[in-house]
Design a protein around this motif. Sequence first.
Motif, PDB file in Angstrom:
ATOM      1  N   MET A 157     -46.521   2.168 -29.814  1.00 44.73           N
ATOM      2  CA  MET A 157     -47.016   1.701 -31.106  1.00 44.73           C
ATOM      3  C   MET A 157     -46.190   2.288 -32.248  1.00 44.73           C
ATOM      4  N   ALA A 158     -45.793   3.540 -32.117  1.00 44.94           N
ATOM      5  CA  ALA A 158     -44.995   4.171 -33.169  1.00 44.94           C
ATOM      6  C   ALA A 158     -43.634   3.502 -33.301  1.00 44.94           C
ATOM      7  N   LYS A 159     -43.036   3.191 -32.174  1.00 48.43           N
ATOM      8  CA  LYS A 159     -41.693   2.603 -32.185  1.00 48.43           C
ATOM      9  C   LYS A 159     -41.715   1.076 -32.172  1.00 48.43           C
ATOM     10  N   GLN A 160     -42.906   0.491 -32.139  1.00 47.19           N
ATOM     11  CA  GLN A 160     -43.079  -0.961 -32.070  1.00 47.19           C
ATOM     12  C   GLN A 160     -42.291  -1.549 -30.903  1.00 47.19           C
ATOM     13  N   SER A 161     -42.448  -0.915 -29.770  1.00 45.29           N
ATOM     14  CA  SER A 161     -41.758  -1.355 -28.562  1.00 45.29           C
ATOM     15  C   SER A 161     -42.779  -1.519 -27.446  1.00 45.29           C
ATOM     16  N   PHE A 162     -42.647  -2.608 -26.695  1.00 42.68           N
ATOM     17  CA  PHE A 162     -43.559  -2.884 -25.591  1.00 42.68           C
ATOM     18  C   PHE A 162     -42.922  -2.552 -24.246  1.00 42.68           C
ATOM     19  N   ASP A 163     -41.769  -1.889 -24.284  1.00 42.22           N
ATOM     20  CA  ASP A 163     -41.053  -1.568 -23.051  1.00 42.22           C
ATOM     21  C   ASP A 163     -41.831  -0.557 -22.223  1.00 42.22           C
ATOM     22  N   LEU A 164     -41.696  -0.678 -20.908  1.00 43.22           N
ATOM     23  CA  LEU A 164     -42.412   0.226 -20.003  1.00 43.22           C
ATOM     24  C   LEU A 164     -41.946   1.667 -20.132  1.00 43.22           C
ATOM     25  N   GLU A 165     -40.689   1.904 -20.564  1.00 45.47           N
ATOM     26  CA  GLU A 165     -40.223   3.286 -20.707  1.00 45.47           C
ATOM     27  C   GLU A 165     -40.888   3.999 -21.881  1.00 45.47           C
ATOM     28  N   MET A 166     -41.644   3.278 -22.696  1.00 50.71           N
ATOM     29  CA  MET A 166     -42.397   3.911 -23.785  1.00 50.71           C
ATOM     30  C   MET A 166     -43.650   4.602 -23.252  1.00 50.71           C
ATOM     31  N   LEU A 167     -44.013   4.309 -22.019  1.00 52.09           N
ATOM     32  CA  LEU A 167     -45.228   4.861 -21.424  1.00 52.09           C
ATOM     33  C   LEU A 167     -44.900   6.106 -20.602  1.00 52.09           C
ATOM     34  N   THR A 168     -45.695   7.151 -20.803  1.00 51.07           N
ATOM     35  CA  THR A 168     -45.559   8.365 -20.005  1.00 51.07           C
ATOM     36  C   THR A 168     -46.277   8.136 -18.672  1.00 51.07           C
ATOM     37  N   PRO A 169     -45.675   8.489 -17.550  1.00 47.51           N
ATOM     38  CA  PRO A 169     -46.380   8.344 -16.268  1.00 47.51           C
ATOM     39  C   PRO A 169     -47.715   9.099 -16.301  1.00 47.51           C
ATOM     40  N   ILE A 170     -48.717   8.537 -15.617  1.00 45.73           N
ATOM     41  CA  ILE A 170     -50.068   9.104 -15.718  1.00 45.73           C
ATOM     42  C   ILE A 170     -50.194  10.469 -15.057  1.00 45.73           C
ATOM     43  N   ASP A 171     -49.254  10.841 -14.202  1.00 49.43           N
ATOM     44  CA  ASP A 171     -49.329  12.163 -13.570  1.00 49.43           C
ATOM     45  C   ASP A 171     -48.512  13.209 -14.321  1.00 49.43           C
ATOM     46  N   GLN A 172     -47.943  12.856 -15.459  1.00 50.27           N
ATOM     47  CA  GLN A 172     -47.156  13.770 -16.287  1.00 50.27           C
ATOM     48  C   GLN A 172     -48.004  14.254 -17.468  1.00 50.27           C
ATOM     49  N   PRO A 173     -47.586  15.361 -18.121  1.00 47.87           N
ATOM     50  CA  PRO A 173     -48.307  15.808 -19.321  1.00 47.87           C
ATOM     51  C   PRO A 173     -48.228  14.745 -20.437  1.00 47.87           C
ATOM     52  N   LEU A 174     -49.188  14.786 -21.335  1.00 51.77           N
ATOM     53  CA  LEU A 174     -49.198  13.841 -22.456  1.00 51.77           C
ATOM     54  C   LEU A 174     -47.939  13.994 -23.298  1.00 51.77           C
ATOM     55  N   ASP A 175     -47.480  12.893 -23.844  1.00 53.39           N
ATOM     56  CA  ASP A 175     -46.313  12.887 -24.727  1.00 53.39           C
ATOM     57  C   ASP A 175     -46.682  13.596 -26.029  1.00 53.39           C
ATOM     58  N   LYS A 176     -45.915  14.616 -26.397  1.00 52.32           N
ATOM     59  CA  LYS A 176     -46.196  15.387 -27.621  1.00 52.32           C
ATOM     60  C   LYS A 176     -45.712  14.667 -28.885  1.00 52.32           C
ATOM     61  N   LEU A 177     -44.869  13.658 -28.745  1.00 51.43           N
ATOM     62  CA  LEU A 177     -44.388  12.835 -29.856  1.00 51.43           C
ATOM     63  C   LEU A 177     -43.639  13.642 -30.913  1.00 51.43           C
ATOM     64  N   GLU A 178     -43.040  14.759 -30.516  1.00 50.03           N
ATOM     65  CA  GLU A 178     -42.365  15.645 -31.479  1.00 50.03           C
ATOM     66  C   GLU A 178     -41.053  15.075 -31.993  1.00 50.03           C
ATOM     67  N   ASP A 179     -40.456  14.138 -31.261  1.00 55.35           N
ATOM     68  CA  ASP A 179     -39.164  13.598 -31.675  1.00 55.35           C
ATOM     69  C   ASP A 179     -39.274  12.327 -32.530  1.00 55.35           C
ATOM     70  N   LEU A 180     -40.491  11.948 -32.911  1.00 54.17           N
ATOM     71  CA  LEU A 180     -40.659  10.739 -33.729  1.00 54.17           C
ATOM     72  C   LEU A 180     -40.200  10.991 -35.161  1.00 54.17           C
ATOM     73  N   GLN A 181     -39.583   9.984 -35.762  1.00 55.13           N
ATOM     74  CA  GLN A 181     -39.196  10.040 -37.170  1.00 55.13           C
ATOM     75  C   GLN A 181     -40.450   9.873 -38.033  1.00 55.13           C
ATOM     76  N   SER A 182     -40.366  10.244 -39.296  1.00 53.64           N
ATOM     77  CA  SER A 182     -41.543  10.170 -40.183  1.00 53.64           C
ATOM     78  C   SER A 182     -42.031   8.734 -40.336  1.00 53.64           C
ATOM     79  N   ASP A 183     -41.115   7.751 -40.393  1.00 53.30           N
ATOM     80  CA  ASP A 183     -41.554   6.362 -40.517  1.00 53.30           C
ATOM     81  C   ASP A 183     -42.248   5.886 -39.247  1.00 53.30           C
TER      82      ASP A 183
END
Length: 167
Positions: A113-139
Amino acid sequence: MGLSLDFGTPVNTALLVYILYSVQRIIFPSTSKPTTVPNEFKAGYSWMPKTHPPTVLFKTFTPQTLEPFNGKDGGRILLAINGIVFDVTAGRNFYGPNGMYGNFAGRDASRGMAKQSFDLEMLTPIDQPLDKLEDLQSDEVENMKGWIDHFSNKYIVCGKLVENGQA
């Protein structure tokens, strides 16, 4: 100098007759009572739902417990954005298995949703830790917040998303 009326054209005559009729209806409105009584509500009100919608409880989800709510087999559809879980079942056409956003169903959709991308690589595997989203730009962060506002106004918040093993 007197007032002269020209009834020479049919348009003027028709307009005069219409104006006189309209004035007569305003000054002397009809006072007759209807001959039949309205019967739309004799059987009761029709706005009542046939069944009450299911009660939604606020729950704590992990990526593994959220995954079954992907809308397959007609079930509920949940998705999470930045730790907030939304029940998007009402938007089945968008978030269901064949919808545009179907890959977000039952998953943490924050990065997509942040990157407006529907690609599967935007999803973190369910057995991995949650995505911290630290590398997102302010926009991108602002875009994600916009999606959270949109979902909060349109869908039911039904839980929060935490790390696996913390629920």
